[in-house]
Scaffold this active site. Structure first.
Site, PDB file in Angstrom:
ATOM      1  N   SER A   1       2.457   3.874  -7.424  1.00  0.00           N
ATOM      2  CA  SER A   1       2.102   2.523  -7.841  1.00  0.00           C
ATOM      3  C   SER A   1       2.950   1.549  -7.041  1.00  0.00           C
ATOM      4  CB  SER A   1       2.398   2.354  -9.336  1.00  0.00           C
ATOM      5  OG  SER A   1       2.441   0.973  -9.675  1.00  0.00           O
ATOM      6  N   SER A   2       2.356   0.418  -6.699  1.00  0.00           N
ATOM      7  CA  SER A   2       3.127  -0.603  -5.968  1.00  0.00           C
ATOM      8  C   SER A   2       4.329  -1.045  -6.791  1.00  0.00           C
ATOM      9  CB  SER A   2       2.247  -1.807  -5.655  1.00  0.00           C
ATOM     10  OG  SER A   2       1.066  -1.387  -5.026  1.00  0.00           O
ATOM     11  N   ARG A   3       4.204  -0.963  -8.113  1.00  0.00           N
ATOM     12  CA  ARG A   3       5.298  -1.399  -8.989  1.00  0.00           C
ATOM     13  C   ARG A   3       6.495  -0.445  -8.935  1.00  0.00           C
ATOM     14  NH1 ARG A   3       0.777  -3.295 -11.828  1.00  0.00           N
ATOM     15  NH2 ARG A   3       0.957  -5.512 -12.319  1.00  0.00           N
TER      16      ARG A   3
ATOM     17  N   GLN B   1      -9.702   0.181 -16.014  1.00  0.00           N
ATOM     18  CA  GLN B   1     -10.304  -0.712 -15.014  1.00  0.00           C
ATOM     19  C   GLN B   1     -11.536  -0.042 -14.401  1.00  0.00           C
ATOM     20  OE1 GLN B   1      -7.921  -2.900 -11.955  1.00  0.00           O
ATOM     21  NE2 GLN B   1      -8.597  -1.267 -10.605  1.00  0.00           N
TER      22      GLN B   1
ATOM     23  N   GLY C   1      -9.393   3.816  -8.005  1.00  0.00           N
ATOM     24  CA  GLY C   1      -8.555   4.936  -8.424  1.00  0.00           C
ATOM     25  C   GLY C   1      -8.662   5.226  -9.920  1.00  0.00           C
TER      26      GLY C   1
ATOM     27  N   ASP D   1      -6.054   3.725 -12.600  1.00  0.00           N
ATOM     28  CA  ASP D   1      -6.338   2.595 -13.483  1.00  0.00           C
ATOM     29  C   ASP D   1      -7.642   2.907 -14.220  1.00  0.00           C
ATOM     30  OD1 ASP D   1      -4.193   0.548 -12.651  1.00  0.00           O
ATOM     31  OD2 ASP D   1      -4.994   1.307 -10.768  1.00  0.00           O
TER      32      ASP D   1
ATOM     33  N   GLY E   1      -1.715   6.474  -2.464  1.00  0.00           N
ATOM     34  CA  GLY E   1      -2.846   6.380  -3.405  1.00  0.00           C
ATOM     35  C   GLY E   1      -3.929   5.484  -2.837  1.00  0.00           C
ATOM     36  N   HIS E   2      -3.528   4.309  -2.331  1.00  0.00           N
ATOM     37  CA  HIS E   2      -4.489   3.403  -1.699  1.00  0.00           C
ATOM     38  C   HIS E   2      -5.092   4.063  -0.452  1.00  0.00           C
ATOM     39  CE1 HIS E   2      -1.592   0.296  -3.477  1.00  0.00           C
ATOM     40  NE2 HIS E   2      -2.737  -0.002  -4.063  1.00  0.00           N
TER      41      HIS E   2
ATOM     42  N   LEU F   1       0.820  -1.218   0.000  1.00  0.00           N
ATOM     43  CA  LEU F   1       0.000   0.000   0.000  1.00  0.00           C
ATOM     44  C   LEU F   1       0.852   1.265   0.000  1.00  0.00           C
ATOM     45  CD1 LEU F   1      -2.748  -1.070   2.572  1.00  0.00           C
ATOM     46  CD2 LEU F   1      -2.751  -1.324   0.072  1.00  0.00           C
TER      47      LEU F   1
HETATM   48  P1  AMP Z   1      -3.941  -2.071  -6.809  1.00  0.00           P
HETATM   49  O1  AMP Z   1      -3.480  -2.473  -5.442  1.00  0.00           O
HETATM   50  O2  AMP Z   1      -2.849  -1.596  -7.715  1.00  0.00           O
HETATM   51  O3  AMP Z   1      -4.847  -3.095  -7.435  1.00  0.00           O
HETATM   52  O4  AMP Z   1      -4.845  -0.792  -6.604  1.00  0.00           O
HETATM   53  C1  AMP Z   1      -5.953  -0.805  -5.732  1.00  0.00           C
HETATM   54  C2  AMP Z   1      -6.749   0.455  -5.953  1.00  0.00           C
HETATM   55  O5  AMP Z   1      -5.929   1.592  -5.691  1.00  0.00           O
HETATM   56  C3  AMP Z   1      -7.251   0.579  -7.393  1.00  0.00           C
HETATM   57  O6  AMP Z   1      -8.562   1.112  -7.382  1.00  0.00           O
HETATM   58  C4  AMP Z   1      -6.266   1.568  -7.985  1.00  0.00           C
HETATM   59  O7  AMP Z   1      -6.785   2.303  -9.069  1.00  0.00           O
HETATM   60  C5  AMP Z   1      -6.000   2.477  -6.793  1.00  0.00           C
HETATM   61  N1  AMP Z   1      -4.737   3.202  -6.962  1.00  0.00           N
HETATM   62  C6  AMP Z   1      -3.530   2.664  -7.294  1.00  0.00           C
HETATM   63  N2  AMP Z   1      -2.612   3.653  -7.412  1.00  0.00           N
HETATM   64  C7  AMP Z   1      -3.252   4.822  -7.170  1.00  0.00           C
HETATM   65  C8  AMP Z   1      -2.855   6.192  -7.152  1.00  0.00           C
HETATM   66  N3  AMP Z   1      -1.609   6.554  -7.408  1.00  0.00           N
HETATM   67  N4  AMP Z   1      -3.791   7.127  -6.865  1.00  0.00           N
HETATM   68  C9  AMP Z   1      -5.069   6.769  -6.603  1.00  0.00           C
HETATM   69  N5  AMP Z   1      -5.516   5.488  -6.600  1.00  0.00           N
HETATM   70  C10 AMP Z   1      -4.618   4.535  -6.874  1.00  0.00           C
END
Ligand code: AMP
Length: 284
Positions: free
Chosen positions: A185-187, A153, A147, A150, A36-37, A33
């Site tokens: 981003s987690s990446r 998505q 978010g 994505d 953003g999350h 996390l």
């Molecule tokens: P993930 O863990 O990458 O699947 O993301 C989980 C949620 O967090 C998804 O709805 C993503 O769109 C959102 N998310 C990921 N990165 C961000 C960010 N930088 N800003 C806002 N939301 C984000």
């Protein structure tokens, strides 16, 4: 914060919160996390819900086994961050439990998965929608937060939710960025220092397009964005395009009555990053 690993237990948890007069806000994630999350959690909290965050690295949405194997896992750190923002429950389903008796479904996604990530990651959005439906069936939230990072998505989930008349409201949340513009981003954790220094170029390409959108022809805006990407030799561009905000179809001319979305995907070494920006239409 309650930590719940079992699907029946999360349904019970929600039911008991409801009996106490609460509504349920849900933030599905794959963990590692970042702010953003956490912003999604904060938004859900400020809307007054009891908030459930799930962490589940969904195998159905990974078409690249390497990407799945390398996806960062940091549950203890995640738990600490969630406690800090006041998340009420962390749902950590086990794969076997979540998918017990599960038959994947083929969803009608209209043509929303024909562009951008769709052709590059075959089956990805089917995997996302299947797991979202599965998680919703146990968490049964009133509102679920996703978010704009994505974008495709989000658009697909909004579309399926409407088509299928899912009772959950889908709430879009703005992209959170580093000071230099890189979308969190987690990446990003997997970028080395040189790649990390180069990564804001995706946002620079998008902002250049945003600064010229609706004044300069679409093809010229795209050429400007591409030339910015070409100046950064560490990146390899997969796509840069401008799309209709609802259908996500690539645009060749600016629409008259709606805005548009600029979308980008690029690789830096072995890490694949995506980003997008909404382009507002001054005449709309
Ligand atoms: P993930 O863990 O990458 O699947 O993301 C989980 C949620 O967090 C998804 O709805 C993503 O769109 C959102 N998310 C990921 N990165 C961000 C960010 N930088 N800003 C806002 N939301 C984000």
């Amino acid at each position: 914060m309650d930590i719940i690993r079992n699907t029946n237990a999360i349904s019970e948890w929600g039911a008991s919160r409801r009996r106490q007069g609460s509504t349920i806000g849900f933030v599905p994630t794959m963990g590692a996390l970042h702010q953003g999350h956490l912003d999604l959690i904060r938004q859900a909290k400020s809307d007054g819900h009891s908030v459930v965050c799930s962490i589940f690295v969904n195998p159905l949405q990974f078409n690249d086994p390497n990407d799945l194997a390398n996806y960062p896992v940091r549950i203890e750190e995640d738990r600490r961050l969630l406690e800090k923002v006041g998340c009420d429950a962390l749902f950590l389903p086990e794969r076997e439990n979540l998918f017990k008796g599960f038959e994947p479904e083929r969803f009608d996604l209209g043509s929303l998965d024909e562009f951008w990530e769709g052709p590059i990651r075959p089956g990805h959005f089917q995997g996302v929608v299947n797991v979202v439906q599965r998680l919703f069936s146990f968490v049964r939230p009133d509102k679920a937060y996703f978010g704009e990072k994505d974008r495709q998505q989000l658009t697909i989930i909004q579309w399926v939710a409407k088509q299928r008349r899912w009772p959950e409201s889908i709430i879009p949340c703005p992209t959170v960025r580093e000071n230099d513009g890189l979308a969190l981003s987690s990446r990003n954790l997997r970028l080395n220092q040189l790649e990390r220094d180069a990564a804001p170029v995706l946002f620079q390409a998008l902002t250049t397009i945003a600064n010229n959108a609706f004044d300069t022809p679409v093809a010229v805006c795209l050429a400007m964005g591409r030339s910015i990407m070409e100046k950064e030799p560490l990146t390899s561009l997969e796509y840069l395009g401008i799309a209709h905000p609802e259908t996500l179809e690539p645009l060749r001319a600016w629409p008259s009555s709606v805005g548009a979305i600029a979308l980008i995907a690029a690789r830096l070494g072995s890490v694949r990053l995506i980003d997008n920006l909404f382009l507002s239409n001054p005449r709309a």
